[in-house]
Design a protein around this motif. Structure first.
Motif, short mmCIF file in Angstrom:
data_model
loop_
_atom_site.label_atom_id
_atom_site.label_comp_id
_atom_site.label_asym_id
_atom_site.label_seq_id
_atom_site.Cartn_x
_atom_site.Cartn_y
_atom_site.Cartn_z
N PRO A 163 17.70 35.83 2.10
CA PRO A 163 18.66 37.30 2.23
C PRO A 163 18.98 37.08 3.82
N GLN A 164 18.74 36.58 4.59
CA GLN A 164 19.40 36.48 6.29
C GLN A 164 20.54 35.83 6.11
N ALA A 165 20.37 34.65 5.22
CA ALA A 165 21.86 33.93 4.98
C ALA A 165 23.01 34.62 4.24
N VAL A 166 22.53 35.26 3.42
CA VAL A 166 23.37 36.18 2.42
C VAL A 166 24.14 37.22 3.22
N GLN A 167 23.06 37.82 4.45
CA GLN A 167 23.65 38.87 5.11
C GLN A 167 24.88 38.22 6.35
N VAL A 168 24.52 37.17 6.59
CA VAL A 168 25.50 36.53 7.64
C VAL A 168 26.61 36.14 6.98
N ASN A 169 26.56 35.64 5.87
CA ASN A 169 28.02 35.43 4.99
C ASN A 169 28.61 36.48 4.67
N ARG A 170 27.77 37.69 4.36
CA ARG A 170 28.72 38.93 4.11
C ARG A 170 29.46 39.46 5.44
N ARG A 171 28.66 39.31 6.43
CA ARG A 171 29.42 39.75 7.67
C ARG A 171 30.60 38.95 7.98
N LEU A 172 30.29 37.80 7.98
CA LEU A 172 31.65 36.76 7.90
C LEU A 172 32.87 37.05 7.15
N LEU A 173 32.40 37.39 5.65
CA LEU A 173 33.58 37.71 5.02
C LEU A 173 34.33 39.18 5.18
N CYS A 174 33.32 40.01 5.68
CA CYS A 174 33.90 41.26 6.04
C CYS A 174 34.67 41.09 7.41
N GLU A 175 34.28 40.53 8.15
CA GLU A 175 35.26 40.23 9.39
C GLU A 175 36.62 39.72 9.18
N ALA A 176 36.65 38.72 8.22
CA ALA A 176 37.82 38.10 7.78
C ALA A 176 38.53 38.86 7.08
N ILE A 177 38.14 39.94 6.08
CA ILE A 177 39.18 40.63 5.42
C ILE A 177 39.37 41.84 6.09
N GLY A 178 38.64 42.38 7.16
CA GLY A 178 38.79 43.32 7.80
C GLY A 178 38.34 44.74 7.24
N VAL A 179 36.91 44.70 6.53
CA VAL A 179 36.54 45.78 5.98
C VAL A 179 34.97 45.87 6.39
N ASP A 180 34.64 47.30 6.65
CA ASP A 180 33.41 47.60 7.08
C ASP A 180 32.45 46.99 6.26
N MET A 181 31.15 46.50 6.40
CA MET A 181 29.99 45.98 5.44
C MET A 181 29.66 47.05 4.52
N GLY A 182 29.61 48.29 5.06
CA GLY A 182 29.04 49.20 4.04
C GLY A 182 30.05 49.53 3.22
N ARG A 183 31.26 48.99 3.21
CA ARG A 183 32.13 49.27 1.97
C ARG A 183 32.54 48.05 1.42
N LEU A 184 31.68 46.97 1.34
CA LEU A 184 31.76 45.95 0.59
C LEU A 184 30.76 46.50 -0.64
N VAL A 185 31.39 46.34 -1.92
CA VAL A 185 30.58 46.93 -3.31
C VAL A 185 30.30 45.52 -3.91
N ILE A 186 29.07 45.19 -4.42
CA ILE A 186 28.69 44.09 -5.19
C ILE A 186 27.72 44.60 -6.22
N PRO A 187 28.07 44.81 -7.77
CA PRO A 187 27.03 45.20 -8.54
C PRO A 187 26.02 44.06 -8.86
N HIS A 188 25.07 44.48 -9.56
CA HIS A 188 24.12 43.64 -10.24
C HIS A 188 24.48 43.47 -11.72
N GLN A 189 24.94 42.44 -11.93
CA GLN A 189 25.62 42.30 -13.37
C GLN A 189 24.46 41.76 -14.45
N THR A 190 24.57 42.37 -15.44
CA THR A 190 23.55 41.67 -16.48
C THR A 190 24.26 41.49 -17.78
N HIS A 191 25.44 41.08 -17.71
CA HIS A 191 26.35 40.57 -19.05
C HIS A 191 26.50 41.81 -19.92
#
Length: 266
Positions: free
Chosen positions: A50-78
């Protein structure tokens, strides 16, 4: 011990017009995940730290210029559930947001500054952009979702929510497994055949049946009214190109996921 980098994540970007940023994440470069998750995985549901995922999410959000709270990722079930993201979603608590995104395989919004996306590692990600109505959608189409015509469900939901005209949509079919490498059992072939697909166009018999998932999703988009000239295929096979993109068939289920996202910039 994890280390972070000031460098930006490597993204495969798509041209879907000036109003949006559309991309798929890649494995290499900046990122702190390890092993089969190395190095850039932002998916919480595949077993990564989880810690690695959180760091990577922060890096992505910084790169694309979006707040981390506005990154929406669903839990997919096919499945075929499509979730509409509006401002009231962001008033919910984090557990409430997670419940809203549970069992969801497509997300759509007309809000600027919100990055929506889906996670794949051989399945087919599809992005849709309705520039006229300032709306975007991200779809996860595994073989089950493809059989159930989830991309057509997404187009219908966009029509209902935004008055989208399919003839005005632009679509991207991102990295996913190719016909050459998507070997399936007879039961999977039969599921497509019974669902009424043109098997002569999208399946080949070698030692076993092989199915062309990207083509099948393109055919569905065209059937829904999206012009072929407005559908871009990345033509990247994740199984062959697993050094750059995650592939569950090559790396195992407990490995990273590609995030294919889209965000209205204005």
């Amino acid at each position: 011990m994890m280390t972070t980098s000031a460098e930006a994540p490597q993204l495969l970007c798509y041209d879907m017009g000036d109003m949006v940023l559309a991309f798929s994440t890649m494995r290499q470069g900046v990122g702190v995940s390890q092993g089969a998750y190395a190095c850039f995985n932002i998916n919480h549901y595949c077993g990564d730290e989880p810690q690695a995922v959180q760091v990577n999410r922060r890096l992505l959000c910084e790169a694309i210029g979006v707040d981390m709270g506005r990154l929406v990722i669903p839990h997919q079930t096919h499945g075929t559930a499509v979730r509409l993201i509006e401002e009231d979603f962001f008033t919910l608590s984090h557990p409430e947001r997670a419940r809203m995104l549970e069992g969801v395989d497509a997300v759509m919004t007309d809000m600027a500054g919100v990055c929506i996306g889906v996670s794949t590692a051989d399945c087919i990600p599809v992005l849709l952009c309705d520039e006229a109505h300032h709306a975007v959608c991200a779809v996860h189409a595994g073989w089950r979702g493809t059989v159930a015509r989830i991309v057509q469900s997404a187009v219908r939901e966009m029509k209902a929510a935004y008055q989208t005209r399919p003839g005005q949509l632009r679509a991207v079919i991102g990295p996913g497994i190719s016909l050459k490498n998507f070997e399936v059992g007879d039961e999977v072939y039969q599921a497509f055949a019974e669902a009424g697909f043109d098997m002569s166009a999208m399946a080949r018999r070698y030692e076993k049946w092989h199915i062309d998932l990207p083509l099948c999703n393109q055919m569905q988009l065209e059937e829904a009214g999206v012009p072929s000239a407005q559908i871009h295929q990345a033509k990247i096979c994740t199984y062959d190109d697993y050094d750059r993109f995650f592939s569950a068939r090559r790396l195992g289920i407990r490995s990273g996921r590609i995030f294919t996202g889209i965000m209205r910039k204005v």
